[in-house]
Design an enzyme around this catalytic site. Sequence first.
Site, mmCIF file in Angstrom:
data_model
loop_
_atom_site.group_PDB
_atom_site.id
_atom_site.type_symbol
_atom_site.label_atom_id
_atom_site.label_comp_id
_atom_site.label_asym_id
_atom_site.label_seq_id
_atom_site.Cartn_x
_atom_site.Cartn_y
_atom_site.Cartn_z
ATOM 1 N N ASP A 6 -7.946 -5.217 -0.244
ATOM 2 C CA ASP A 6 -8.405 -6.065 -1.357
ATOM 3 C C ASP A 6 -8.041 -7.534 -1.199
ATOM 4 O O ASP A 6 -8.506 -8.370 -1.977
ATOM 5 C CB ASP A 6 -7.803 -5.540 -2.665
ATOM 6 C CG ASP A 6 -8.368 -4.173 -3.000
ATOM 7 O OD1 ASP A 6 -7.586 -3.229 -3.181
ATOM 8 O OD2 ASP A 6 -9.611 -4.042 -3.028
ATOM 9 N N HIS A 64 0.854 -1.188 0.000
ATOM 10 C CA HIS A 64 0.000 0.000 0.000
ATOM 11 C C HIS A 64 0.883 1.228 0.000
ATOM 12 O O HIS A 64 1.920 1.261 0.645
ATOM 13 C CB HIS A 64 -0.901 0.015 1.253
ATOM 14 C CG HIS A 64 -2.074 0.937 1.115
ATOM 15 N ND1 HIS A 64 -1.982 2.268 1.347
ATOM 16 C CD2 HIS A 64 -3.351 0.701 0.727
ATOM 17 C CE1 HIS A 64 -3.166 2.831 1.132
ATOM 18 N NE2 HIS A 64 -4.014 1.900 0.756
HETATM 19 C C1 SDX Z 1 -6.125 0.172 -2.995
HETATM 20 O O1 SDX Z 1 -4.330 4.640 -2.007
HETATM 21 C C2 SDX Z 1 -5.290 4.017 -1.416
HETATM 22 O O2 SDX Z 1 -5.707 4.384 -0.343
HETATM 23 C C3 SDX Z 1 -5.858 2.863 -2.191
HETATM 24 C C4 SDX Z 1 -6.910 2.003 -1.469
HETATM 25 C C5 SDX Z 1 -8.197 2.774 -1.227
HETATM 26 O O3 SDX Z 1 -8.938 2.386 -0.306
HETATM 27 O O4 SDX Z 1 -8.483 3.707 -2.029
HETATM 28 O O5 SDX Z 1 -6.370 1.549 -0.244
HETATM 29 C C6 SDX Z 1 -7.293 0.788 -2.304
HETATM 30 O O6 SDX Z 1 -5.830 0.546 -4.103
HETATM 31 C C7 SDX Z 1 -5.296 -0.833 -2.250
HETATM 32 C C8 SDX Z 1 -4.067 -1.332 -3.089
HETATM 33 C C9 SDX Z 1 -4.564 -2.434 -4.033
HETATM 34 N N1 SDX Z 1 -3.496 -2.786 -4.993
HETATM 35 C C10 SDX Z 1 -2.887 -3.987 -4.931
HETATM 36 O O7 SDX Z 1 -3.072 -4.800 -4.036
HETATM 37 C C11 SDX Z 1 -1.930 -4.242 -6.093
HETATM 38 C C12 SDX Z 1 -0.624 -4.823 -5.555
HETATM 39 N N2 SDX Z 1 0.083 -3.751 -4.794
HETATM 40 C C13 SDX Z 1 1.054 -2.988 -5.519
HETATM 41 O O8 SDX Z 1 0.807 -2.762 -6.854
HETATM 42 C C14 SDX Z 1 1.585 -1.787 -4.713
HETATM 43 O O9 SDX Z 1 1.836 -2.232 -3.446
HETATM 44 C C15 SDX Z 1 0.732 -0.545 -4.622
HETATM 45 C C16 SDX Z 1 0.332 -0.025 -5.975
HETATM 46 C C17 SDX Z 1 -0.495 -0.775 -3.815
HETATM 47 C C18 SDX Z 1 1.576 0.515 -3.913
HETATM 48 O O10 SDX Z 1 2.610 0.816 -4.771
HETATM 49 P P1 SDX Z 1 3.751 1.820 -4.323
HETATM 50 O O11 SDX Z 1 3.465 2.560 -3.090
HETATM 51 O O12 SDX Z 1 4.139 2.568 -5.527
HETATM 52 O O13 SDX Z 1 4.836 0.804 -3.855
HETATM 53 P P2 SDX Z 1 6.133 0.585 -4.620
HETATM 54 O O14 SDX Z 1 5.787 0.182 -6.002
HETATM 55 O O15 SDX Z 1 6.985 1.780 -4.374
HETATM 56 O O16 SDX Z 1 6.700 -0.689 -3.853
HETATM 57 C C19 SDX Z 1 7.847 -0.590 -3.077
HETATM 58 C C20 SDX Z 1 8.568 -1.903 -3.305
HETATM 59 C C21 SDX Z 1 8.938 -2.138 -4.771
HETATM 60 O O17 SDX Z 1 10.062 -3.007 -4.744
HETATM 61 P P3 SDX Z 1 11.537 -2.341 -4.910
HETATM 62 O O18 SDX Z 1 11.489 -1.411 -6.091
HETATM 63 O O19 SDX Z 1 11.802 -1.626 -3.593
HETATM 64 O O20 SDX Z 1 12.458 -3.532 -5.129
HETATM 65 O O21 SDX Z 1 7.687 -2.997 -2.958
HETATM 66 C C22 SDX Z 1 7.464 -3.791 -4.096
HETATM 67 C C23 SDX Z 1 7.793 -2.932 -5.296
HETATM 68 O O22 SDX Z 1 8.186 -3.760 -6.399
HETATM 69 N N3 SDX Z 1 6.056 -4.149 -4.079
HETATM 70 C C24 SDX Z 1 5.588 -5.357 -4.306
HETATM 71 C C25 SDX Z 1 4.204 -5.271 -4.123
HETATM 72 N N4 SDX Z 1 3.877 -4.022 -3.803
HETATM 73 C C26 SDX Z 1 5.032 -3.324 -3.778
HETATM 74 N N5 SDX Z 1 6.216 -6.498 -4.666
HETATM 75 C C27 SDX Z 1 5.418 -7.590 -4.808
HETATM 76 N N6 SDX Z 1 4.066 -7.595 -4.645
HETATM 77 C C28 SDX Z 1 3.444 -6.450 -4.298
HETATM 78 N N7 SDX Z 1 2.118 -6.443 -4.140
#
Ligand code: SDX
Length: 429
Positions: free
Chosen positions: A365, A308
């Site tokens: 989710d 998140h």
């Molecule tokens: C919602 O914003 C809100 O409030 C949203 C929400 C709402 O109520 O409106 O809460 C609803 O959208 C919840 C989120 C649902 N999405 C998912 O579950 C999709 C999977 N999650 C990711 O796509 C991700 O975690 C996000 C999009 C939710 C957050 O992305 P960020 O903040 O841009 O995180 P990031 O990409 O900077 O991640 C940091 C690191 C990265 O690795 P490195 O570059 O440090 O090596 O964490 C990794 C990312 O690759 N990472 C994940 C991951 N989420 C982040 N790796 C594997 N699986 C994941 N799910």
Amino acid sequence: MSDNKVILSDGAAGTKLELPVIRGTEGDPTLDIKNLHKETGYFTYDPGFAQTASCSSAITFIDGGKGILRYRGYPIEQLSESSSFLEVAYLLINGELPNADEMQEFDHDITYHTMVHEKLNTFMTGFHYDAHPMAMAAGAIGSMAAFYHDRLDPEDPKQRELAAKRMIAKMPTIAASCYRHHRGWPTAYPKNSLNYTERFLDMMFSVPAEPYEVNPVAAKALDLLFILHADHEQNASTSTVRLVGSTGANPYACIAAGIAALWGPAHGGANESVLNMLDEIGSVKNIPKYVDKAKDRDDPFRLMGFGHRVYRNYDPRASIIRKACHEVLAELNVTDPLLDLAMELEQVALKDEFFVERKLYPNVDFYSGIIYKALGIPTSMFTVMFAIARTVGWVAQWLEQSENPTRIGRPRQVYTGPVARDYIPLDKR
Ligand code: SDX
């Protein structure tokens, strides 16, 4: 730095700039950079706005480090335990919990607007039968500007209030219509003798050929899920609604834009992706392979329902839904191997250094789809369910902005394209 200002110094120019510090009632202090460019010639760079406050708002507070979520100051744990979705809708919009008369009036007003213009039902029949329900929902809400064009002025408080009630009331009717169109079933009309979630379930699953009894356990579970999804401060879809609203666009255009933004798998579309991911993983023995894929930066696979932008702790909503999963499946006498698989996947991920280091926890989710599935709601409808609930948050945030209109939202950029050059005629290229 003092309590109410931060001093920026530009070594090259030898200048200093005092930036006022803005402090809300809760949350981290914010630097007011409204005059930064005017005074220094500098912009700020913050792709994804991860460090940027786009507005001030009194609606929802999140503390990502502590896993706190409050609607108008009330903890989500208390509201999910003691309130109802419609009462939470009143709270988000008006800022205070309603007394009995206020609640009765609000309930009446929402109930009174549950039907849609019959031509909108006709409009829905134009969609391909297997169109994605989110495409139909975004189109139908956007089309409301063509059916309710008599009251579109966002500057008129009365018209704002009417549009707000119409959207909250009609979103379930439209959502059920998307599902029924897909099933080839005739339109179901709202039964105003039922409450908000019972009415929605009746519109989803009743068929003309036989009576339909709403299962109270299902209605209660849905009401809880709607409360948990109602608002979440300036997430991607809410920020979209605010940005569209800042142009003075009509309310239906703003909410349709919010629905479109919610659809993305990184946002509200994740609940559908979680179920598809669990189906793909298939069994506990495949978990290590998929966790490794999620950790491989060259592999686009992510553990859907994990991570998140704000929560660097357990999403409080996920904790509540996780508990409700067990209760609802037991009360509905449903067993779902995907719940066992999700629990095992969670345990494996939470012990894995990659997830621990990056503070990646299950979000709202991760478990919600398991309850929706137990209620008989198809995976393709999961994000529409999210949109029904979030319509209340979008409307509350749109009203808050409309009551104190901001300048039109217009971010800047770091330009990396070609510098000025002259046109070359075709015969010279
Ligand atoms: C919602 O914003 C809100 O409030 C949203 C929400 C709402 O109520 O409106 O809460 C609803 O959208 C919840 C989120 C649902 N999405 C998912 O579950 C999709 C999977 N999650 C990711 O796509 C991700 O975690 C996000 C999009 C939710 C957050 O992305 P960020 O903040 O841009 O995180 P990031 O990409 O900077 O991640 C940091 C690191 C990265 O690795 P490195 O570059 O440090 O090596 O964490 C990794 C990312 O690759 N990472 C994940 C991951 N989420 C982040 N790796 C594997 N699986 C994941 N799910």
